[in-house]
Design a protein around this motif. Structure first.
Motif, PDB file in Angstrom:
ATOM      1  N   ILE A 179       0.874  -1.170   0.000  1.00  0.00           N
ATOM      2  CA  ILE A 179       0.000   0.000   0.000  1.00  0.00           C
ATOM      3  C   ILE A 179       0.909   1.218   0.000  1.00  0.00           C
ATOM      4  N   ALA A 180       0.704   2.117  -0.956  1.00  0.00           N
ATOM      5  CA  ALA A 180       1.597   3.257  -1.113  1.00  0.00           C
ATOM      6  C   ALA A 180       0.800   4.516  -1.426  1.00  0.00           C
ATOM      7  N   ASP A 181       1.396   5.681  -1.125  1.00  0.00           N
ATOM      8  CA  ASP A 181       0.827   6.959  -1.534  1.00  0.00           C
ATOM      9  C   ASP A 181       1.122   7.173  -3.006  1.00  0.00           C
ATOM     10  N   VAL A 182       0.078   7.415  -3.789  1.00  0.00           N
ATOM     11  CA  VAL A 182       0.221   7.577  -5.237  1.00  0.00           C
ATOM     12  C   VAL A 182      -0.378   8.913  -5.646  1.00  0.00           C
ATOM     13  N   THR A 183       0.309   9.598  -6.568  1.00  0.00           N
ATOM     14  CA  THR A 183      -0.196  10.870  -7.073  1.00  0.00           C
ATOM     15  C   THR A 183      -1.409  10.646  -7.970  1.00  0.00           C
ATOM     16  N   LEU A 242      11.873   4.235  -7.736  1.00  0.00           N
ATOM     17  CA  LEU A 242      10.564   4.699  -8.180  1.00  0.00           C
ATOM     18  C   LEU A 242       9.867   5.359  -7.004  1.00  0.00           C
ATOM     19  N   ASP A 243       9.514   6.636  -7.166  1.00  0.00           N
ATOM     20  CA  ASP A 243       8.796   7.390  -6.142  1.00  0.00           C
ATOM     21  C   ASP A 243       7.377   7.629  -6.645  1.00  0.00           C
ATOM     22  N   LEU A 244       6.405   6.924  -6.071  1.00  0.00           N
ATOM     23  CA  LEU A 244       5.029   7.008  -6.555  1.00  0.00           C
ATOM     24  C   LEU A 244       4.342   8.307  -6.152  1.00  0.00           C
ATOM     25  N   THR A 245       4.973   9.098  -5.292  1.00  0.00           N
ATOM     26  CA  THR A 245       4.382  10.389  -4.928  1.00  0.00           C
ATOM     27  C   THR A 245       4.640  11.437  -6.002  1.00  0.00           C
ATOM     28  N   LYS A 246       5.478  11.101  -6.982  1.00  0.00           N
ATOM     29  CA  LYS A 246       5.749  12.002  -8.111  1.00  0.00           C
ATOM     30  C   LYS A 246       4.957  11.526  -9.331  1.00  0.00           C
ATOM     31  N   PRO A 247       4.606  12.437 -10.232  1.00  0.00           N
ATOM     32  CA  PRO A 247       3.903  12.022 -11.449  1.00  0.00           C
ATOM     33  C   PRO A 247       4.713  10.988 -12.210  1.00  0.00           C
ATOM     34  N   LEU A 248       4.041   9.958 -12.696  1.00  0.00           N
ATOM     35  CA  LEU A 248       4.743   8.837 -13.327  1.00  0.00           C
ATOM     36  C   LEU A 248       4.322   8.699 -14.783  1.00  0.00           C
ATOM     37  N   ASP A 249       5.337   8.616 -15.641  1.00  0.00           N
ATOM     38  CA  ASP A 249       5.106   8.252 -17.034  1.00  0.00           C
ATOM     39  C   ASP A 249       6.373   7.567 -17.511  1.00  0.00           C
TER      40      ASP A 249
END
Length: 479
Positions: free
Chosen positions: A118-122, A234-241
């Motif tokens: 479970i992670a914080d995601v943008t 990988l930092d899921l709190t940042k926008p990912l593409d």
């Protein structure tokens, strides 16, 4: 007609009264059952679920006898093995009856590595908590999935339909839809790395305000003749593409370090400050803030598996020659020649190491000949303290999975079978073939609150095990 006297019964043959000190001749010796109000909620749940069990495989006792024994003797019951724990026998029976789901369209996506957190995601609405399944597959394929208890819990561009593949008898398949975890992904959440993915690990934050959510996901690539082995964050709190060509659009996914070595495995230390990397030349200790590294074990033997202990100071390493070593990262680097022999040796290459949190000095190890052993870190030279028989392997790096309550260990085999053993006793609880390729990757989701060892996991759990093979991703759960 004789009168009824309190505390006495009348025997017509002897024409006299007898005190009620023992069982009445011809009557049932069973005492009255416990009043329901004296049971805990968990005990009541166990008893209700046992009414749906025919025969306990480990005790060969029918459901009525098991329930009666529970009422008569409490938490200890008699069986052909002697006195055993009723709760432990229920857990074993429970583990032997899984339900397995296979997701269509996931071929080659998760046969190397799996990690569920479970992670914080943008999101467009800010940071939200999400169930995330991160997978590494064939040819360097890296995929990020959303997981939901219901279809509306995920908002993917693509959803993956799941079919129940076990049990084979559809009449025995569960009707409870909450067993199934829905899986979906969005465009831009899949990419190919420069070489094969070798490991994926969640790095937990040391901040008290972090709510025990992962700080980063650490990904290592094996390396090849044209590309070095690399470490990514990988930092899921940042926008990912993943596929973005603009560098700033990939700020949440970047290369932390690279090595002109083969990177076989990795593990993150507590607090998210350091990671240990197993290479073909030893063990590198990596600072996850700066990317700086130092070698703590020099050897010309591949380190195929490793684990950092709960203190963060000791690194348990499994080598290609079967040796298991413990390295103190605070001491001077250790140097070993190619032909050295460790005091603790497995029959062949050590392909997986898994530490146990509840038993902080114990860890599980598997080797490529199929051996699975339990070790006590304080006495490695004495050999294993438990073995788990029956696994089939000859050359494949197959992962071990341990459930959150640390009751069972799960492994796939080269015969395409999935097996579960009781960790304490070594008893084989389940074995069956349900796929046509090797189940080489496995993970049990970690709890976000850090309570990994929930002793009632098998009675009131919410998380099953993920399995990855070349044929696709599967999910194993229990009623």
């Amino acid at each position: 007609m004789p009168k009824e006297l309190p505390g006495f019964y009348y025997d017509a043959e002897k024409n006299r009264y007898f005190p009620l000190k023992g069982p009445i001749p011809g009557s049932s010796p069973k005492p009255p059952p416990m009043p329901p109000s004296s049971r805990t909620k968990q005990e009541t749940t166990v008893l209700l679920r046992l009414t749906h069990v025919d025969v306990c495989q480990s005790t060969k006792v029918r459901q009525e006898e098991l329930l009666q024994a529970r009422e008569l003797f409490g938490k200890v019951i008699s069986s052909r093995k002697g006195k055993v724990s009723m709760q432990a026998e229920y857990q074993k029976r429970h583990a032997s009856k899984p339900t397995v789901w296979k997701y269509k369209g996931t071929k080659r996506m998760g046969n190397i590595a799996l990690e569920h957190m479970i992670a914080d995601v943008t999101s467009p609405h800010g940071l939200i908590k999400r169930d995330i399944l991160f997978t590494g597959g064939a040819n360097g394929l890296l995929c990020l999935f959303q997981v939901g208890m219901a279809q509306q819990d995920i908002d993917p561009t693509q959803a993956y339909k799941a079919d129940c593949i076990w049990p084979l008898n559809l009449d025995q398949a569960p009707t409870r839809k909450e067993l199934l975890r829905h899986l979906g992904s969005s465009y831009g959440a899949t990419t190919y790395m420069s070489s094969d993915v070798s490991s994926i690990k969640a790095s937990m934050s040391s901040s008290p305000a972090s709510d025990m959510l992962p700080k980063h996901f650490l990904i290592t690539t094996l390396g090849s003749g044209s590309a070095p082995g690399s470490v990514y964050l990988l930092d899921l709190t940042k926008p990912l593409d993943f596929d973005a060509s603009v560098p700033m659009a990939r700020e949440g996914f970047y290369e932390l370090a690279s090595f002109r070595q083969t990177l076989w495995t990795a593990d993150c230390g507590p607090g998210g400050r350091h990671a240990a990397i197993g290479t073909n030349r030893g063990v590198e200790l990596l600072n996850m803030d700066t990317g700086a590294s130092s070698r703590v074990l020099h050897c010309e033997i591949d380190v195929l598996s490793l684990q950092i202990d709960q203190s963060g100071n000791f690194i348990i390493s499994g080598l290609r020659n079967g040796a298991i070593m413990t390295v103190d990262s605070r001491q001077k680097p250790i140097k070993r020649s190619r032909n050295f022999q460790s005091k603790s040796m497995m029959p062949s290459s050590v392909c997986c190491l898994t530490s146990l949190k509840a038993w902080d000095q114990y860890f599980l190890a598997s080797s490529m000949d199929g051996s699975i052993w339990l070790y006590d870190q304080r006495s490695l030279e004495r050999g294993p303290v438990q073995s788990y028989e029956g696994n089939v392997n000859s050359h494949t790096r197959i992962q071990l999975g341990v459930d959150p309550s640390e009751k069972v260990v799960l492994s796939g085999g080269e015969d395409c079978c999935v097996r579960l053993w009781d960790i304490k006793s070594g008893e084989l609880l389940f074995k069956d073939r349900m796929m046509n390729s090797i189940p080489s990757a496995v993970c049990w989701p970690r709890n976000s609150d850090g309570q990994d060892c929930n002793r009632w996991y098998w009675e009131e759990h919410h998380l099953g095990a993920w399995l990855g093979s070349y044929d696709g991703i599967t999910y194993m759960d229990w009623l």
